[in-house]
Write a protein that holds these residues in place. Sequence first.
Motif, PDB file in Angstrom:
ATOM      1  N   PHE A   1       0.838  -1.194   0.000  1.00 16.45           N
ATOM      2  CA  PHE A   1       0.000   0.000   0.000  1.00 16.45           C
ATOM      3  C   PHE A   1       0.877   1.250   0.000  1.00 16.45           C
ATOM      4  O   PHE A   1       0.562   2.258  -0.635  1.00 16.45           O
ATOM      5  CB  PHE A   1      -0.912  -0.011   1.233  1.00 16.45           C
ATOM      6  CG  PHE A   1      -1.557   1.311   1.530  1.00 16.45           C
ATOM      7  CD1 PHE A   1      -2.738   1.676   0.914  1.00 16.45           C
ATOM      8  CD2 PHE A   1      -0.965   2.215   2.415  1.00 16.45           C
ATOM      9  CE1 PHE A   1      -3.329   2.907   1.177  1.00 16.45           C
ATOM     10  CE2 PHE A   1      -1.548   3.441   2.682  1.00 16.45           C
ATOM     11  CZ  PHE A   1      -2.731   3.787   2.061  1.00 16.45           C
ATOM     12  N   THR A   2       2.002   1.168   0.701  1.00 18.65           N
ATOM     13  CA  THR A   2       2.905   2.314   0.815  1.00 18.65           C
ATOM     14  C   THR A   2       3.437   2.732  -0.541  1.00 18.65           C
ATOM     15  O   THR A   2       3.462   3.924  -0.879  1.00 18.65           O
ATOM     16  CB  THR A   2       4.067   1.954   1.750  1.00 18.65           C
ATOM     17  OG1 THR A   2       3.555   1.333   2.920  1.00 18.65           O
ATOM     18  CG2 THR A   2       4.857   3.191   2.125  1.00 18.65           C
ATOM     19  N   ALA A   3       3.879   1.761  -1.330  1.00 15.63           N
ATOM     20  CA  ALA A   3       4.397   2.086  -2.663  1.00 15.63           C
ATOM     21  C   ALA A   3       3.313   2.700  -3.522  1.00 15.63           C
ATOM     22  O   ALA A   3       3.553   3.672  -4.252  1.00 15.63           O
ATOM     23  CB  ALA A   3       4.953   0.827  -3.324  1.00 15.63           C
ATOM     24  N   ARG A   4       2.112   2.153  -3.452  1.00 18.88           N
ATOM     25  CA  ARG A   4       1.010   2.674  -4.264  1.00 18.88           C
ATOM     26  C   ARG A   4       0.637   4.099  -3.883  1.00 18.88           C
ATOM     27  O   ARG A   4       0.208   4.890  -4.727  1.00 18.88           O
ATOM     28  CB  ARG A   4      -0.219   1.766  -4.117  1.00 18.88           C
ATOM     29  CG  ARG A   4      -0.089   0.418  -4.803  1.00 18.88           C
ATOM     30  CD  ARG A   4      -1.359  -0.391  -4.644  1.00 18.88           C
ATOM     31  NE  ARG A   4      -1.373  -1.557  -5.508  1.00 18.88           N
ATOM     32  CZ  ARG A   4      -2.424  -2.359  -5.660  1.00 18.88           C
ATOM     33  NH1 ARG A   4      -3.542  -2.120  -4.982  1.00 18.88           N
ATOM     34  NH2 ARG A   4      -2.379  -3.408  -6.459  1.00 18.88           N
ATOM     35  N   SER A   5       0.781   4.434  -2.599  1.00 21.76           N
ATOM     36  CA  SER A   5       0.363   5.769  -2.155  1.00 21.76           C
ATOM     37  C   SER A   5       1.478   6.804  -2.274  1.00 21.76           C
ATOM     38  O   SER A   5       1.206   7.980  -2.560  1.00 21.76           O
ATOM     39  CB  SER A   5      -0.135   5.709  -0.708  1.00 21.76           C
ATOM     40  OG  SER A   5       0.898   5.271   0.162  1.00 21.76           O
ATOM     41  N   LEU A   6       2.736   6.402  -2.076  1.00 23.25           N
ATOM     42  CA  LEU A   6       3.818   7.381  -2.067  1.00 23.25           C
ATOM     43  C   LEU A   6       4.389   7.683  -3.448  1.00 23.25           C
ATOM     44  O   LEU A   6       4.780   8.818  -3.723  1.00 23.25           O
ATOM     45  CB  LEU A   6       4.950   6.910  -1.148  1.00 23.25           C
ATOM     46  CG  LEU A   6       4.675   6.922   0.358  1.00 23.25           C
ATOM     47  CD1 LEU A   6       5.947   6.571   1.122  1.00 23.25           C
ATOM     48  CD2 LEU A   6       4.149   8.281   0.814  1.00 23.25           C
ATOM     49  N   LEU A   7       4.474   6.675  -4.322  1.00 27.39           N
ATOM     50  CA  LEU A   7       5.104   6.919  -5.623  1.00 27.39           C
ATOM     51  C   LEU A   7       4.405   8.021  -6.420  1.00 27.39           C
ATOM     52  O   LEU A   7       5.087   8.871  -7.012  1.00 27.39           O
ATOM     53  CB  LEU A   7       5.173   5.621  -6.429  1.00 27.39           C
ATOM     54  CG  LEU A   7       6.277   4.648  -5.993  1.00 27.39           C
ATOM     55  CD1 LEU A   7       6.189   3.350  -6.778  1.00 27.39           C
ATOM     56  CD2 LEU A   7       7.661   5.266  -6.170  1.00 27.39           C
ATOM     57  N   PRO A   8       3.070   8.053  -6.469  1.00 29.47           N
ATOM     58  CA  PRO A   8       2.438   9.173  -7.190  1.00 29.47           C
ATOM     59  C   PRO A   8       2.738  10.536  -6.575  1.00 29.47           C
ATOM     60  O   PRO A   8       2.730  11.548  -7.281  1.00 29.47           O
ATOM     61  CB  PRO A   8       0.933   8.845  -7.096  1.00 29.47           C
ATOM     62  CG  PRO A   8       0.882   7.373  -6.880  1.00 29.47           C
ATOM     63  CD  PRO A   8       2.078   7.056  -6.036  1.00 29.47           C
TER      64      PRO A   8
END
Length: 820
Positions: free
Chosen positions: A562-569
């Motif tokens: 979830f972290t990657a999905r939320s932070l990368l954008p």
Amino acid sequence: MGQIFRWLLRIAAGLVALVVLAIGLVYFLASQSLPDYSQTRKVAGLTAPVEIIRDNANVPHIFGQDDPDVFFGLGYAHAQDRLWQMTTMRRTVQGRLSEVFGTRTTRFDRLMRRLDLYRLAQQSLEAQDAYTRAALDAYAAGVNARLTEINDEALGRGAPEMFLFNAPVAPWQPADSVALLKLMAVQLSGHLEEEVLRARTALMLDDNERLRDILPDAPGTGIAALPEYAQMFPDLPRYAQATAMPDDPLSPFPRHGLAGASNAWAAAPSRSASGGTLLANDPHLGFSAPSTWYLARIELRDGGVIGATIPGIPAVLSGRSRRLGWGVTSSYLDDQDVFIEKVNPQNPDEYLTPDGYKSFETRPSIIQIKDAAPITLTLRWTENGPVLPGSHYNLGTVTPPGHVAALGWTVLTGQDTTMTAAMGLMRAATVQKAIAAGETYIAPSQNLILIDRETIAFKTVGAAPRRDPRQQSEGRLPVQGWRTENRWQGRQPYASNPEFVSPRGGILGNTNNKILERPFPNHISYVWGDTQRINRWQRLMQARQVHTRDSFIEAQLDTVSFTARSLLPLIGADLWFTGQAAPDGTPERQRQIALSLLAEWNGEMNEHLPEPLIYAAWLRALQKRLIEDELGPLAEEYKHVDPVFIERVYRDIDGAAIWCDVRQSAPRETCTDMARLALDDALVWIGEKYGTALESLRWGDAHQATHDHPVLGEVPLLRYFVNIRQSTSGGDNTLQRGRTSGEDPDPFLNVHGAGYRGVYDLADPDSSVFIISTGQSGHFLSRHFDDLAQLWRRGEYIPMSLDADLARAASVGVTHLVPE
């Protein structure tokens, strides 16, 4: 010339023969300690025969006519397979490692002696109920029966390590098992370090408001502003040189960010396809070979109990019976406080209390050290707890001159009845009885996830300090120990611990996330172990109307971040699809390739993909760039990326975007600048370590699980036999959690995760499954040393059955213990 050649050949052949002979002798001596699982043996301490059936995974199923005899059998089985591990853990909690390992472990022994846990465990024996005391006595007798067998029959000293580190093994005592529960508290507690780090960070920052960025609260309702630490203790320097605890596998003290963690969740019959209750649990600890965990089944008068034990402790800590299932997660209850005590300038043997100066309680303690002179310590206690030197936990950096630091901690009691609670839990037949049994649980605080045939429940167990509402820092910073409002006022009532029974939604669980919001001092904690995994868990649980054993397994093994999905954008918002095409081999081209890969990635931390490595390296480099100018050398102690900090900065919450500007430079850097520079840093690092072909990278090459032997794991050649290294999926913030080390030169090694996994289905209990990360045996020559490791890596399980005939049908041996 020919004669010289012949002589050289003979000498070479002789040397080879000697080497082969030496290896053969070492193998023979080491193999003597391999246990015989098929035997009948007369032993002292039994009242009736005991049978130990070892199924095909070497899980012992232990049967006897009464419960003490069954615990005797468990002690015997633990000592057969994990004697070295048990005795090493006992030496650890006693502060006696240096008798075996010399000066290497002196610092650990110093701290353990000051905590005085073993003496408190001895005192706690009298506080146990009669059933528990009988179980402890019988368990110790079982361990000692194996020690007698080893001594009488010269069975290789019990373990190969005993040859290399020859030291007498004392008989097992009931207090040893109580002490190992206290050792668990050391390994699972992190609030002391959090308080010290928060104070050190507060001293470094010019703007105290920025403290809530770098050490953010878990999302939810905020709290009142804290006092500035420099105002409480104005004599402290802004930055004092720290002395880190040695990073040694024998250290029981977890590094910052590597205290306890875990996952557990349950489904009520209304949300279960089978119509029964379901429970999944995977406690997280530091990896080692052998694993901390040991699988066992014991047949008590109240019925069979099966699940995960820790060698040295006669209890199933996560498991099930036919009527009840239970799992545990670290609660993060704030059960530690640092008290700064003022020493009497006229008499260093006294410290200030609300009633004036009072003498320290003192006691000498001698540490014997192999190949070195012994050390005599003077242990000092205040009314708030034991005095710890400034060299421990970096306390010296936050302790002003003329003061010392004392530790308040709920585990520091001689009335610790946690073992009684564990025994009561195993015999409970319903959720309500299990909750009632938890009232005597002291430390380490845990969340219990419980199921019986009809009910699911959540209960936090463990003693919670009662703090004054006026406490200076609300338990978040070291405080002045002489002020009445800072001192503990006993314990909170057990009824005030969080409890949820039969929630309307039919699903409950915990990933070390924030449980609830209460105003201080009735809060649970301001520091939680997870703000990220809980989001993925919620989605997986709500994605199905009903769950099955297999859907719970799927959630345990989920590797989507979830972290990657939320932070990368957020951090890449101004970098994607910008600029002209760059020539091959240029940094700009590498950046474009990396961004292109990440743009099409779904956030799955799969071991075979390159994107997780690029993402993890980028975030690590980004946090370093954001904090190193503000925190200076202290930035090195922030070894893991805090996603909430990154989000606050890139959403500019309360002005947090100020972290993007480098104070020492003339230009004003933007957060886009920081993101671009950090990505370039990450790609340079990846290129130097793994190569520049980004599409060919594998996350699993960096994210290897390190099941290393704590003692032999660094010995040349031998390390290849005793260490278990595996390419693994997952990461810091996935449900299949693989916490990274954060330490150079291999910051993404998987060092902390689910050493045990279990999924229990009470609609069909014998369809339940479990697994540990290595094997049952601690003997590296045993085929059961690592036979479960590959199953664990692949996400497979073994049956968790109470069917004795099934265990007997494919057993690797049956041991009969009969009274002498």
